[in-house]
Design an enzyme around this catalytic site. Structure first.
Site, mmCIF file in Angstrom:
data_model
loop_
_atom_site.group_PDB
_atom_site.id
_atom_site.type_symbol
_atom_site.label_atom_id
_atom_site.label_comp_id
_atom_site.label_asym_id
_atom_site.label_seq_id
_atom_site.Cartn_x
_atom_site.Cartn_y
_atom_site.Cartn_z
ATOM 1 N N LYS A 1 0.822 -1.235 0.033
ATOM 2 C CA LYS A 1 -0.034 -0.191 0.082
ATOM 3 C C LYS A 1 0.630 1.189 0.053
ATOM 4 O O LYS A 1 0.541 2.244 -0.621
ATOM 5 C CB LYS A 1 -1.048 0.073 1.109
ATOM 6 C CG LYS A 1 -0.528 0.112 2.673
ATOM 7 C CD LYS A 1 -1.473 0.115 3.763
ATOM 8 C CE LYS A 1 -0.742 0.135 5.118
ATOM 9 N NZ LYS A 1 -0.126 1.410 5.269
ATOM 10 N N THR A 2 1.807 1.215 0.654
ATOM 11 C CA THR A 2 3.023 2.416 0.745
ATOM 12 C C THR A 2 3.355 2.711 -0.778
ATOM 13 O O THR A 2 3.469 3.843 -1.233
ATOM 14 C CB THR A 2 4.045 2.166 1.545
ATOM 15 O OG1 THR A 2 3.476 1.754 2.887
ATOM 16 C CG2 THR A 2 4.914 3.451 1.709
ATOM 17 N N ASP B 1 -3.235 7.697 4.544
ATOM 18 C CA ASP B 1 -2.758 6.221 4.881
ATOM 19 C C ASP B 1 -3.526 5.700 6.430
ATOM 20 O O ASP B 1 -3.924 6.790 7.103
ATOM 21 C CB ASP B 1 -1.301 6.135 5.097
ATOM 22 C CG ASP B 1 -0.595 4.795 5.082
ATOM 23 O OD1 ASP B 1 -1.557 3.947 4.768
ATOM 24 O OD2 ASP B 1 0.301 4.509 5.339
ATOM 25 N N GLN C 1 -6.590 -4.333 10.361
ATOM 26 C CA GLN C 1 -5.452 -3.732 11.174
ATOM 27 C C GLN C 1 -6.265 -2.617 11.696
ATOM 28 O O GLN C 1 -5.134 -1.929 12.368
ATOM 29 C CB GLN C 1 -4.340 -3.632 10.336
ATOM 30 C CG GLN C 1 -3.883 -4.886 9.703
ATOM 31 C CD GLN C 1 -2.713 -4.509 8.910
ATOM 32 O OE1 GLN C 1 -1.488 -4.001 9.276
ATOM 33 N NE2 GLN C 1 -2.657 -4.680 7.340
ATOM 34 N N ARG D 1 3.433 -9.577 10.880
ATOM 35 C CA ARG D 1 4.773 -8.803 10.675
ATOM 36 C C ARG D 1 5.679 -9.749 10.377
ATOM 37 O O ARG D 1 6.776 -9.315 9.992
ATOM 38 C CB ARG D 1 4.932 -8.246 12.020
ATOM 39 C CG ARG D 1 4.315 -7.242 12.963
ATOM 40 C CD ARG D 1 3.894 -6.032 12.014
ATOM 41 N NE ARG D 1 2.606 -6.263 11.352
ATOM 42 C CZ ARG D 1 2.128 -5.779 10.086
ATOM 43 N NH1 ARG D 1 2.872 -4.850 9.772
ATOM 44 N NH2 ARG D 1 1.003 -6.198 9.558
#
Length: 773
Positions: free
Chosen positions: A33-34, A225, A256, A614
Site C-alpha cells: 500500500k505504501t 494512509d 488492522q 509482521r
C-alpha cells in the site's frame, strides 16, 4: 506509460491511475500500500497536478520521509520539496502556525507532550485543593484527551447531562472545572497539547470559512494512509478539506484497526462509501511480505470476526515453515526459549540481530525476555520505553530552548528557573504562580514587572529572578541569527547545565553529560538535514516542533543491529523475517480488560492478526503454564487465538496438555476401580458391609497430606539424573556455573554451585531450574 508504473501489479496500478474523484483502497497486510500511495502521488505530479495542491497524511513522520525520498527519485527533488506530507499532528501544527493567531495563539506556540500535560493537570488539582486519590492526574488527563478527540469542548461538556452525571457518580463533580482551568492555562502559556492540534484545527476550519476555503483550494488532492485508525476529530478535518473537490484517496485495512483505545473509529473506513458519491473501490489482496503458511494462518484467524470488509489475502511466496507453537512452564522459561531460539537461528543461518522481533501485549512482559537475551549476550532495543527526549537532563535543556521560543511556557519555566540551583525557592514560585493567575499573565511577564507589583519578595531573590529573565532574553537575541546547534550549545554552557553534571562526577552524572552531548549531535544532524528542505531555516523552533511530534519509531537507530522488543501496537507497519509473539494466554492476549463486548474481542483478534502478519519467514507463538502477575504465580491457559488457527498451518514444539488444572493428588490413594460392579448397581438395604482396614503403605501416603490443602507434599521438579559433582549447569537467574558438591537425600537434596559471576549458592534441587550443559 511511465516506467515506474511497470513495477506495480495490475491491482496496484488501478488505484494509481484513478486520477479524480473519491477512491478507497482496501489493502491487506504486506500488499504494497505504501508503494501505491507513493506512485499515485508521483503519477498525479506527472499528470500536471502542482505539488502544492497535494496533501498526504501518513502514520509516522518516518514513513512520510521515505515516501518523499522515493517520489523525489521519480519527479525530482525540487518538486517533491513542495509536497505537504506527514502525520496528522505534524501537518496541522504547520497550519496552526500560519493561522492559529485567529484563535488567539502565537505562531510560536509550544506543543506540550503527555508529561507536560500531566504535570500541569497535577498542579491544577493541587491548587484547587482536590483529593489527588479521587482526581488522579493520569486518569483526568486521559479523560480530557478523549473529550478533545470526540470534539467535546468545555462548553459541550457542560451541555451534556450524561457526562456530568457520570463524573458525579464517579465522585468527580469538579471535572469540568479542571478541564476549563487546563484549557485556560494552556492558552495563557501559548501552548497546545497533541489533541489540541486536531481540536483547534477543527475550530479554525469551522469558525473561519475563509480559512477553510483557502485550504480546500490548496489541497485539491488528499491521500490518507491507515484510514481505519482515524478518530472522529481527524475524520471531520478530512471531510471538511476534501468537500470541495472530493479528490480523496484513503488507504487502509479494517483487519488492522487496533487503536480504539485512542479514539480510532473503525466505522470511518466501513462507512466511507456512504460519505462520498461514486467511490472507486480497489482491493490489494496479494501479500508480498509473508510465506503462504503465515498468510493462510492469518486469514483463518481474522475469519472469526463478523464486522469486516470482504477481501481474500493471498500470496505467491513459498509455503515456508509452519507456525511454531511453544509452551513453557513459566515466563522465565519462556524468555529462555525465545533467547535460545534466536541464538540458534543466528548461529545456523548467520543472521543479524535486526532480523528478529519479540512482540508482546503489555510492556511489563519485556523483563523476562530482556533477562534471557542479556544472558545470551544478544543485544536488543526496547521500543516504547522511556524515550530519549523524556530523560530528565534532556527535558531540562529542551525547557530552556522552549523558553527562548515562547517565554510564556509555564511548564518550561517551572522546570528550570531553579535548575541549576540559583536560590529561587518554592515559596517564591508559589507567589509568582498566584500573581500570574490573579493578573492572567504568564510567570515570565510577572517577573518582568516585579518593580510594579509587591509580592513580598526580598531584594536578593528579585535580582536572581531578574538575572534569569535577562539570560533568557539574551538567548532570544542570539536566536535571531544563530542556527539551532549554535544556540543549543551556547544555552547548555551558559545556563550551567553542563557544569552541573560535570561536577557530579558519578557514573550517572557522566551518563547525563553524554546524553546532552548526544542531543547536541542530534541537533547538528537536524540542522544539516533542514538544508535540503525548501523554506526551512534550521532554527530552534523547527527542531523543537520536530522533537515534540516525533514518535518512538521515527527515530533512526543507525548503528543498531539489535533484536527489537515492542508491544504489538508499536509494531504496526513494520516487518521482520522472524517474529516471536509471547504471552499467548487467556486474560493476557486477549486482554482481560478487552473481552466484555464482541467489538472489544474483535479488536484483540485484529491485534493478533497484525502481530502475525509482521513475520516474513517464520512466526513463533509462545505461552506459559504459570506466569507471575502482580507478584503472584497464577495458572495460565492458552489463548483462544491459538485454537482459531487452522491446525494444518501449526506445529506444536511441545505437547500441549490441559493445564488449567494439573492433578496434585497421588492417584494410588483411590485404589483400583472394580469395573464388574459398575454395570449393575442396585439399591442396598440395611447396614453397609464392613470395610477392610487400609494397608500400612496407604496410611503412610495419607500421612503425607498437607492438612490445609489435602494434597501430598511431593517433588515438584524431577531431578536431572545427569546432575553430578563437577558438571557445568545453567540457571535461569544466576547463569552458568559448576556443581561443587551434592548433599542430602530425597526432597532435601541440595547442590552447591559456583557461578561464573563468582557467587557460590546452595540450591534445593527439587525447586532449582538447572540445565546440564
Amino acid at each position: 506509460m511511465e516506467k515506474y508504473l511497470n513495477e506495480l501489479n495490475e491491482a496496484q496500478r488501478a488505484p494509481v491511475l484513478h486520477k479524480d474523484g473519491p477512491l478507497m483502497v482496501i489493502a491487506g497486510a504486506g500488499s504494497g500500500k505504501t508503494r501505491v500511495l507513493t506512485y499515485r502521488i508521483a503519477y498525479l505530479m506527472n499528470q500536471g497536478v502542482d505539488a502544492f495542491n497535494i496533501l498526504s497524511l501518513t502514520f509516522t513522520n518516518k514513513a512520510a520521509r521515505e515516501m518523499k525520498s522515493r517520489i523525489s527519485q521519480i519527479v525530482g527533488t525540487s518538486e517533491s520539496k513542495n509536497l505537504m506530507m506527514g502525520t496528522f499532528h505534524s501537518v496541522f501544527a504547520k497550519l496552526l502556525r500560519f493561522d492559529g493567531d485567529k484563535l488567539g495563539f502565537p505562531s510560536n506556540f509550544t506543543i506540550y507532550d503527555t508529561q507536560d500535560s500531566q504535570r500541569l493537570i497535577s498542579a491544577i488539582i493541587k491548587e484547587m485543593g482536590l483529593d489527588k486519590d479521587i482526581y488522579k492526574y493520569k486518569q483526568v488527563q486521559n479523560r480530557i484527551s478523549s473529550y478533545k478527540n470526540s470534539l467535546i469542548t468545555v462548553k459541550a461538556y457542560y451541555n451534556n447531562p450524561d457526562l456530568l452525571e457520570a463524573d458525579a457518580m464517579a465522585k468527580r463533580p469538579r471535572m469540568g472545572e479542571i478541564y476549563q482551568n487546563y484549557v485556560d492555562r494552556c492558552f495563557k502559556a501559548g501552548a497546545m497539547d497533541f489533541d489540541d492540534l486536531l481540536l483547534r484545527t477543527n475550530e479554525l476550519l469551522t469558525r473561519f470559512p475563509e480559512v477553510l476555503a483557502k485550504y480546500q483550494d490548496r489541497f485539491r488532492y488528499i491521500l490518507v494512509d491507515e484510514y481505519q485508525d482515524t478518530n472522529h476529530s481527524q475524520y471531520l478535518i478530512i471531510k471538511a478539506l476534501s468537500d470541495r473537490f472530493q479528490n480523496i484517496c484513503v488507504v487502509g485495512d479494517d483487519a488492522q484497526s487496533i487503536y480504539s483505545f485512542r479514539g480510532a473509529n473503525i466505522s470511518n473506513i466501513l462507512n466511507f462509501q456512504k460519505d462520498y458519491d461514486n467511490v472507486g473501490m480497489y482491493r490489494l489482496e496479494q501479500n508480498y511480505r509473508s510465506t503462504k503458511n503465515i498468510v493462510n494462518a492469518a486469514n483463518s484467524i481474522i475469519a472469526n470476526n463478523k464486522n469486516q470488509l470482504e477481501k481474500v489475502v493471498w500470496t505467491s511466496n513459498d509455503d515456508g515453515p509452519l507456525i511454531k507453537v511453544h509452551q513453557s512452564p513459566t515466563d522465565a522459561e519462556e524468555g529462555r526459549f525465545v533467547a535460545g531460539s534466536i541464538f540458534e537461528h543466528k548461529m545456523q543461518e548467520q543472521l543479524p540481530n535486526g532480523n528478529f522481533a519479540v512482540l508482546y501485549r503489555t510492556n511489563s512482559q519485556s523483563r523476562a525476555i530482556e533477562d534471557a537475551l542479556r544472558k545470551r549476550d544478544i543485544p536488543y532495543r526496547i521500543y516504547g520505553g522511556l524515550s530519549f527526549y523524556q530523560r530528565k537532563e534532556i527535558k531540562d535543556v529542551l525547557s530552556y530552548l522552549r523558553l527562548v521560543i515562547n517565554p510564556k511556557d509555564e511548564e518550561a519555566i517551572k522546570r528550570v528557573i531553579n535548575f541549576p540551583a540559583r536560590g529561587i525557592g518554592q515559596s517564591t514560585m508559589d507567589k509568582l504562580t498566584v500573581a500570574a493567575n490573579h493578573y492572567n499573565r504568564s510567570i515570565f511577564e510577572v517577573i518582568e514587572n516585579l518593580d510594579r507589583i509587591d509580592l513580598k519578595i526580598n531584594a536578593g531573590t528579585k535580582r536572581k529572578l531578574s538575572d534569569f529573565v535577562n539570560m533568557v532574553k539574551s538567548f532570544q537575541i542570539m536566536n535571531e541569527s544563530a542556527d539551532a546547534f549554535e544556540l543549543s550549545e551556547h544555552v547548555a554552557k551558559k545556563t550551567g547545565l553542563l557544569l552541573e553534571f560535570k561536577k557530579d562526577g558519578t557514573p550517572e552524572g557522566i551518563g547525563k553529560m553524554e546524553n546532552i552531548e548526544e542531543l547536541l549531535n542530534g541537533i547538528k544532524d537536524f540542522v544539516e538535514g533542514q538544508k535540503e528542505i525548501a523554506d526551512a531555516k534550521g532554527d530552534i523552533g523547527e527542531f523543537l516542533e520536530d522533537v515534540a511530534l516525533a514518535t518512538d519509531l521515527d527515530k533512526d537507530t543507525g548503528d543498531d543491529d539489535r533484536v527489537a522488543l515492542m508491544t504489538i501496537h508499536l509494531a504496526k507497519g513494520l516487518e521482520f523475517p522472524y517474529v516471536y509473539i509471547v504471552g499467548m494466554e487467556e486474560d493476557l492476549f486477549p486482554s482481560a480488560m478487552s473481552m466484555s463486548t464482541r467489538s472489544e474481542l474483535e479488536e484483540e483478534r485484529r491485534l493478533f492478526y497484525v502481530a502475525l502478519t509482521r513475520a516474513e519467514k517464520q512466526a513463533y507463538l509462545t505461552f506459559t503454564q504459570n506466569r507471575y502477575r502482580w507478584g503472584k504465580l497464577i495458572d495460565a491457559e492458552p489463548s483462544r487465538f491459538i485454537e482459531e488457527i487452522d491446525e494444518k498451518y501449526v506445529e506444536n514444539l511441545t505437547p500441549i496438555k490441559s493445564h488449567r488444572y494439573t492433578p496434585l493428588i497421588d492417584v494410588d490413594i483411590f485404589g483400583d476401580v472394580d469395573k464388574s460392579r459398575l454395570r449393575q448397581v442396585k439399591p442396598v438395604k440395611g447396614n453397609p458391609p464392613s470395610v477392610n482396614s487400609p494397608k500400612e503403605s496407604q496410611l503412610r501416603k495419607l500421612r503425607k497430606l498437607k492438612p490445609e490443602l489435602g494434597v501430598p507434599v511431593g517433588n515438584t521438579n524431577t531431578i536431572n539424573p545427569d546432575l553430578a559433582e563437577g558438571v557445568m549447569v545453567n540457571h535461569t537467574r544466576f547463569g552458568r556455573g559448576q556443581v561443587i558438591k551434592i548433599e542430602g537425600v530425597g526432597d532435601d537434596k541440595k547442590a552447591e554451585i559456583k557461578f561464573d559471576k563468582g557467587d557460590v549458592k546452595k540450591l534445593l534441587l527439587r525447586f532449582a531450574k538447572l540445565e546440564v550443559l
